[in-house]
Design a protein around this motif. Structure first.
Motif, mmCIF file in Angstrom:
data_model
loop_
_atom_site.group_PDB
_atom_site.id
_atom_site.type_symbol
_atom_site.label_atom_id
_atom_site.label_comp_id
_atom_site.label_asym_id
_atom_site.label_seq_id
_atom_site.Cartn_x
_atom_site.Cartn_y
_atom_site.Cartn_z
ATOM 1 N N LEU A 46 5.467 32.644 2.322
ATOM 2 C CA LEU A 46 5.528 34.093 2.122
ATOM 3 C C LEU A 46 6.958 34.610 2.215
ATOM 4 C CD1 LEU A 46 2.384 35.160 4.185
ATOM 5 C CD2 LEU A 46 2.633 35.195 1.695
ATOM 6 N N ARG A 49 9.063 34.520 -0.976
ATOM 7 C CA ARG A 49 8.726 35.446 -2.051
ATOM 8 C C ARG A 49 9.446 36.775 -1.855
ATOM 9 N NH1 ARG A 49 2.118 35.024 -1.888
ATOM 10 N NH2 ARG A 49 1.933 32.740 -2.016
ATOM 11 N N ASP A 50 9.999 37.296 -2.920
ATOM 12 C CA ASP A 50 10.569 38.637 -2.882
ATOM 13 C C ASP A 50 9.497 39.614 -3.339
ATOM 14 O OD1 ASP A 50 13.158 37.802 -2.146
ATOM 15 O OD2 ASP A 50 13.666 37.365 -4.229
ATOM 16 N N ASN A 51 9.310 40.699 -2.590
ATOM 17 C CA ASN A 51 8.395 41.714 -3.100
ATOM 18 C C ASN A 51 9.083 42.484 -4.222
ATOM 19 O OD1 ASN A 51 10.003 43.835 -1.988
ATOM 20 N ND2 ASN A 51 8.939 43.657 -0.017
ATOM 21 N N THR A 52 8.351 43.356 -4.875
ATOM 22 C CA THR A 52 8.881 44.054 -6.051
ATOM 23 C C THR A 52 10.146 44.824 -5.723
ATOM 24 O OG1 THR A 52 6.672 44.246 -7.025
ATOM 25 C CG2 THR A 52 8.354 45.754 -7.836
ATOM 26 N N HIS A 53 10.137 45.546 -4.617
ATOM 27 C CA HIS A 53 11.318 46.340 -4.245
ATOM 28 C C HIS A 53 12.523 45.446 -3.972
ATOM 29 C CE1 HIS A 53 13.717 49.591 -2.609
ATOM 30 N NE2 HIS A 53 13.920 48.878 -1.519
ATOM 31 N N GLN A 54 12.292 44.349 -3.251
ATOM 32 C CA GLN A 54 13.390 43.417 -2.966
ATOM 33 C C GLN A 54 13.952 42.829 -4.248
ATOM 34 O OE1 GLN A 54 11.155 40.864 -0.335
ATOM 35 N NE2 GLN A 54 12.191 41.632 1.495
ATOM 36 N N ARG A 55 13.057 42.474 -5.162
ATOM 37 C CA ARG A 55 13.505 41.869 -6.423
ATOM 38 C C ARG A 55 14.345 42.858 -7.226
ATOM 39 N NH1 ARG A 55 15.240 37.317 -7.703
ATOM 40 N NH2 ARG A 55 15.052 36.781 -9.905
ATOM 41 N N TYR A 256 1.643 47.162 2.909
ATOM 42 C CA TYR A 256 2.911 46.786 2.279
ATOM 43 C C TYR A 256 3.582 45.622 2.998
ATOM 44 C CZ TYR A 256 1.938 51.543 0.796
ATOM 45 O OH TYR A 256 1.305 52.667 0.325
ATOM 46 N N CYS A 257 2.900 45.043 3.968
ATOM 47 C CA CYS A 257 3.483 43.954 4.755
ATOM 48 C C CYS A 257 3.297 42.620 4.043
ATOM 49 C CB CYS A 257 2.834 43.905 6.140
ATOM 50 S SG CYS A 257 3.476 42.563 7.182
ATOM 51 N N ALA A 258 4.335 41.815 4.038
ATOM 52 C CA ALA A 258 4.289 40.509 3.369
ATOM 53 C C ALA A 258 3.305 39.564 4.030
ATOM 54 C CB ALA A 258 5.683 39.892 3.371
ATOM 55 N N THR A 268 -5.939 46.411 5.386
ATOM 56 C CA THR A 268 -5.466 46.478 3.994
ATOM 57 C C THR A 268 -6.268 47.439 3.143
ATOM 58 O OG1 THR A 268 -6.854 44.567 3.441
ATOM 59 C CG2 THR A 268 -4.565 44.143 4.038
#
Length: 272
Positions: A46, A49-55, A256-258, A268
């Motif tokens: 986990l 992986r970059d979440n959308t905002h991080q990416r 929103y937690c990884a 969730t």
């Protein structure tokens, strides 16, 4: 100073202590997953992986970097298209592609760094910066401060700029970490810090810190580093106490937690 595993960074600070106004969203168990369980297979996967905002943030930073690798790139009509190709945006999900293209268009129209003396400009994917060894009383720790951009103003003042994306408010504590780092890296130069949002092209006010403020902040970072190391030691000795050492705070932030897929406390779905 001898090598040490003890450390402090803005990432650790934000995991340990939330910004003012965000206390209700803070969950210390996220620090536990990120720092204590990071080598466990499920957690390690986990974390990779970059979440959308991080990416979006990573690609936006790379885009700014690429714009300034060729002094003429900002004069080309197809500059945004060329940078998008360098970033391989077609390999990203549509949401990321759309947002990054918008950011590149914004920067092409308002090139923030043009005409400024750039001392350092990061790509954003270099990994951990060189640590700064700090001695606070009898305690030694490494400070990690990854600076996006360092400018030199006409009077010689160093101006540290942190690039942002999204709608999050600026955290003044991050600026203090940069200024503390600058006091060690550039001890003879005056320094200021600011944030620049690549989406709305808005810059924060310049942030300064007196020696007393930096000294107080260094003491706080030292304290957080020590407390974090004690928590890690407790977990290694009593892993079954994970929930007590890093207590959960289930709520809206779980969505929103990884780690919501592996956390037994995660909420969730909204209640019916």
């Amino acid at each position: 100073m001898p090598k040490t595993w003890e450390f402090a960074s803005y990432n650790l600070l934000s995991l340990f202590s939330p910004a003012v106004g965000l206390e209700h969203l803070h969950c210390d168990m996220k620090r536990g997953f990120t720092k204590a369980k990071k080598r466990e297979p499920q957690v390690a996967e986990l974390l990779q992986r970059d979440n959308t905002h991080q990416r979006i943030g990573i690609l936006a930073q790379k885009g700014v970097y690429e714009f300034h690798q060729d002094s003429l790139s900002l004069c080309k009509q197809d500059a945004v298209k060329q940078i998008a190709e360098v970033l391989n945006l077609t390999q990203e999900i549509e949401t990321v592609q759309t947002k990054v293209i918008q950011i590149l268009d914004n920067y092409y129209s308002n090139p923030f760094l043009v005409g400024k003396k750039v001392i350092k400009l990061s790509r954003g994917d270099e990994g951990f910066p060189e640590p700064i060894s700090i001695q606070q009383g009898n305690y030694a720790f490494n400070l990690y401060a990854a600076m996006d951009c360092v400018l030199q103003e006409e009077d010689g003042t160093l101006h540290i700029v942190d690039f942002k994306t999204g709608k999050s408010d600026f955290d003044r504590r991050q600026a203090y970490i940069y200024l503390l780092a600058a006091s060690y890296i550039y001890p003879k130069q005056k320094a200021v810090a600011s944030f620049y949002n690549l989406e709305n092209c808005k810059q924060s006010d310049r942030i300064t810190a007196s020696p007393n403020i930096l000294r107080s902040f260094q003491i706080e970072l030292s304290s957080i580093s020590q407390r974090h190391q004690k928590d890690l030691y407790r977990y290694r000795s009593h892993s079954h106490d994970f929930n007590r050492i890093f207590p959960p705070n289930p709520g809206i932030s779980c969505r929103y937690c990884a780690f919501n897929s592996i956390c037994k406390f995660a909420i969730t779905k909204t209640a019916a």
